[in-house]
Structure formats: C-alpha cells, structure tokens
Design an enzyme around this catalytic site. Sequence first.
Site, PDB file in Angstrom:
ATOM      1  N   GLY A   1       6.672   4.546   0.846  1.00 13.55           N
ATOM      2  CA  GLY A   1       7.241   4.154  -0.448  1.00 13.55           C
ATOM      3  C   GLY A   1       6.836   2.715  -1.007  1.00 13.55           C
ATOM      4  O   GLY A   1       6.386   2.592  -2.138  1.00 13.55           O
ATOM      5  N   CYS A   2       7.069   1.889  -0.026  1.00 15.74           N
ATOM      6  CA  CYS A   2       6.608   0.464  -0.413  1.00 15.74           C
ATOM      7  C   CYS A   2       5.157   0.254  -0.815  1.00 15.74           C
ATOM      8  O   CYS A   2       4.749  -0.679  -1.564  1.00 15.74           O
ATOM      9  CB  CYS A   2       7.031  -0.469   0.663  1.00 15.74           C
ATOM     10  SG  CYS A   2       8.974  -0.300   0.920  1.00 15.74           S
ATOM     11  N   THR A   3       4.105   0.847   0.072  1.00 12.12           N
ATOM     12  CA  THR A   3       2.892   0.898  -0.135  1.00 12.12           C
ATOM     13  C   THR A   3       2.748   1.464  -1.605  1.00 12.12           C
ATOM     14  O   THR A   3       1.787   0.762  -2.277  1.00 12.12           O
ATOM     15  CB  THR A   3       2.229   1.562   0.974  1.00 12.12           C
ATOM     16  OG1 THR A   3       2.584   0.872   2.178  1.00 12.12           O
ATOM     17  CG2 THR A   3       0.610   1.406   0.744  1.00 12.12           C
TER      18      THR A   3
ATOM     19  N   ALA B   1       3.574  -1.255  -4.365  1.00  8.79           N
ATOM     20  CA  ALA B   1       2.726  -2.137  -4.403  1.00  8.79           C
ATOM     21  C   ALA B   1       1.438  -1.937  -4.810  1.00  8.79           C
ATOM     22  O   ALA B   1       0.870  -2.707  -5.653  1.00  8.79           O
ATOM     23  CB  ALA B   1       2.853  -2.904  -2.966  1.00  8.79           C
TER      24      ALA B   1
ATOM     25  N   LYS C   1      10.602  -2.576   3.163  1.00 14.23           N
ATOM     26  CA  LYS C   1       9.453  -3.013   4.286  1.00 14.23           C
ATOM     27  C   LYS C   1       7.961  -2.615   4.033  1.00 14.23           C
ATOM     28  O   LYS C   1       7.749  -1.418   3.489  1.00 14.23           O
ATOM     29  CB  LYS C   1       9.952  -2.353   5.419  1.00 14.23           C
ATOM     30  CG  LYS C   1       9.212  -2.498   6.750  1.00 14.23           C
ATOM     31  CD  LYS C   1      10.171  -1.864   7.787  1.00 14.23           C
ATOM     32  CE  LYS C   1       9.287  -2.603   9.293  1.00 14.23           C
ATOM     33  NZ  LYS C   1      10.098  -1.988  10.252  1.00 14.23           N
TER      34      LYS C   1
END
Length: 153
Positions: free
Chosen positions: A43-45, A48, A38
């Site tokens: 974590g996703c930030t 990326a 998401k």
Amino acid sequence: MLEVGDVLPDVTLKDADGVDFNLSRYRGAPLAVYFYPKADTPGCTNEAKDFTSLQQDFAAIGVPVVGISKDKPAKLKKFADKYGLAVTLASDEPGTACEAFGTWVEKSLYGRKYMGIERATFLFDAGGKAVRVWPKVKVKGHAAEVLEAAKAL
C-alpha cells in the site's frame, strides 16, 4: 488528529539522506503532507508511486509533497531509489511529527492491538493552515484527489 483550520506543526524531520529539515521551510507555499505506515510495503509503495506520477502536476501548481513514516533515512533512500520516487520522503523515527499531527494511533490486526501510523494526508495553504484532511486514507485514487484539492487553492 489535526483538523481543518489547524496550523502546520513546526517539527524537524530527516530526509532520505539523513539531513535535518523543518516543515516550516515550506511556509509561504501550499504543502501536501502524507503519513504512511512503512516503506516498501504494497500500500505504501503504491501511494508513493501515485504521488510520484503526479509530481510534475503538483510542482506546476507550486505544491510540494512530503511523505512521512518512522522508517530510518537509509530505508527511505533505498525505497526511493528502488521505485524512482520523486516525492520528498521524511523520517520521523522519534515520532514527533506523528504525535503532532495525531497519526500515531492504536490499531488492531487479527484481534491484536498495537501502536502504528494511521495513513492520513493533510493539505495546507500558503499560510500554513490545514484546508483539507484525509484520515484513514484508501490508496487507490487518493493522490489524484489531493491534486484536485490542491488545484483549488
């Protein structure tokens, strides 16, 4: 989940501007594809941002990086703008790519079971064949590990 030797699935996604594109457009060059649960979560930030910080290194060796989630294109655009992300973010709202890659899995949190995206990365050679697969990715240091594997192609 796709394994080493499997062929890059021919799936259509939407970019952050809502424009359709197919992963087959990358045939003829190596490609790194990562799936994340998401946009704009910690974590996703970090993942990326890590891929973005190495974007010039990936570009120098001719390896595009595509990050895929089920977020809507508008959310991806906002996410990319907020953090100055340089990787291509793709929306897989219908889940076609998640199914094709095998990243749509049953997960468990505090005893509750639900379906979600397993964080995973796939590295394909110029012929569209998977040469490395990282299932259940831990974010810290992962982008650098993918870059090192891509340099070996």
